[in-house]
Design a protein around this motif. Structure first.
Motif, mmCIF file in Angstrom:
data_model
loop_
_atom_site.group_PDB
_atom_site.id
_atom_site.type_symbol
_atom_site.label_atom_id
_atom_site.label_comp_id
_atom_site.label_asym_id
_atom_site.label_seq_id
_atom_site.Cartn_x
_atom_site.Cartn_y
_atom_site.Cartn_z
ATOM 1 N N ARG A 74 0.812 -1.216 0.000
ATOM 2 C CA ARG A 74 0.000 0.000 0.000
ATOM 3 C C ARG A 74 0.845 1.265 0.000
ATOM 4 N NH1 ARG A 74 -5.483 -1.056 2.030
ATOM 5 N NH2 ARG A 74 -5.577 -3.222 2.662
ATOM 6 N N ARG A 124 -7.755 3.678 -6.770
ATOM 7 C CA ARG A 124 -7.848 3.275 -5.355
ATOM 8 C C ARG A 124 -8.390 1.848 -5.222
ATOM 9 N NH1 ARG A 124 -8.673 7.542 -1.080
ATOM 10 N NH2 ARG A 124 -7.792 9.414 -1.984
ATOM 11 N N GLN A 125 -9.413 1.529 -6.010
ATOM 12 C CA GLN A 125 -9.969 0.175 -5.973
ATOM 13 C C GLN A 125 -8.932 -0.844 -6.420
ATOM 14 O OE1 GLN A 125 -13.419 0.497 -8.481
ATOM 15 N NE2 GLN A 125 -14.727 1.246 -6.818
ATOM 16 N N ARG A 127 -5.634 -0.608 -6.160
ATOM 17 C CA ARG A 127 -4.648 -0.773 -5.097
ATOM 18 C C ARG A 127 -5.218 -1.573 -3.933
ATOM 19 N NH1 ARG A 127 -3.922 4.916 -5.915
ATOM 20 N NH2 ARG A 127 -4.733 5.270 -3.825
ATOM 21 N N GLU A 128 -6.487 -1.356 -3.617
ATOM 22 C CA GLU A 128 -7.134 -2.111 -2.543
ATOM 23 C C GLU A 128 -7.223 -3.592 -2.901
ATOM 24 O OE1 GLU A 128 -8.645 -2.779 1.109
ATOM 25 O OE2 GLU A 128 -7.938 -0.852 0.380
ATOM 26 N N SER A 129 -7.589 -3.897 -4.146
ATOM 27 C CA SER A 129 -7.667 -5.289 -4.588
ATOM 28 C C SER A 129 -6.295 -5.947 -4.575
ATOM 29 C CB SER A 129 -8.251 -5.375 -6.002
ATOM 30 O OG SER A 129 -9.555 -4.898 -6.028
ATOM 31 N N ALA A 131 -3.800 -5.112 -2.640
ATOM 32 C CA ALA A 131 -3.413 -5.291 -1.240
ATOM 33 C C ALA A 131 -4.123 -6.496 -0.623
ATOM 34 C CB ALA A 131 -3.711 -4.026 -0.442
ATOM 35 N N LYS A 132 -5.392 -6.690 -0.967
ATOM 36 C CA LYS A 132 -6.128 -7.865 -0.465
ATOM 37 C C LYS A 132 -5.509 -9.149 -1.004
ATOM 38 C CE LYS A 132 -10.628 -5.730 0.191
ATOM 39 N NZ LYS A 132 -12.005 -5.612 -0.311
#
Length: 144
Positions: A74, A124-125, A127-129, A131-132
């Motif tokens: 992140r 942002r989505q 990067r979030e995906s 990171a998950k």
């Protein structure tokens, strides 16, 4: 990444965001180095060497930032944001030298568009995906 989503769907949805941000940082750095070379190093005979070395170092930073971001770190987006801000500051600092207007305007435009892309919902989505996905892979490694 949600197991219901295919890798192809993920790429189709987020690849444009990733590539647009990547090209914006490359163009931002190119304009910044070009303007800095034309203003601050105008009297140096070796200015092409300075520009080349600067571009190589910055290319490595761009690669590291994007590689770590794709691997789900992140904090890596801050490397890319730093490059945008450094490019913007470099370009703005050349204003008193009356640089070429077209390159100057593009040098302002590219990092601002890039920062806008980094702050977009799609990026942002993505990067979030990522990171998950990184978190899921780390948990699998710990259980094996």
């Amino acid at each position: 990444m949600n197991p219901n989503h295919s890798p192809e769907g993920f790429k189709a949805r987020y690849f444009p965001y990733f590539m647009a941000a990547f090209f914006m940082v490359c163009l931002s750095i190119g304009c910044a180095v070009s303007l800095a070379s034309a203003t601050y190093f105008a009297g140096y005979a070796d200015r092409s060497d300075y520009s080349t070395f600067s571009l190589l170092v910055l290319a490595v930073l761009v690669f590291i930032g994007h590689f770590l971001m794709v691997r789900g770190r992140r904090w890596a987006v801050w490397i890319i944001a730093f490059l945008y801000c450094a490019s913007l500051i470099t370009v703005v600092s050349t204003y008193s030298f009356q640089p070429h207007r077209g390159v100057y305007m593009l040098g302002l435009l590219f990092p601002l568009i890039g920062l806008l892309l980094l702050n977009s919902t799609g990026h942002r989505q993505m990067r979030e995906s990522l990171a998950k996905l990184h978190h899921e892979r780390r948990q699998k490694r710990q259980h094996h």
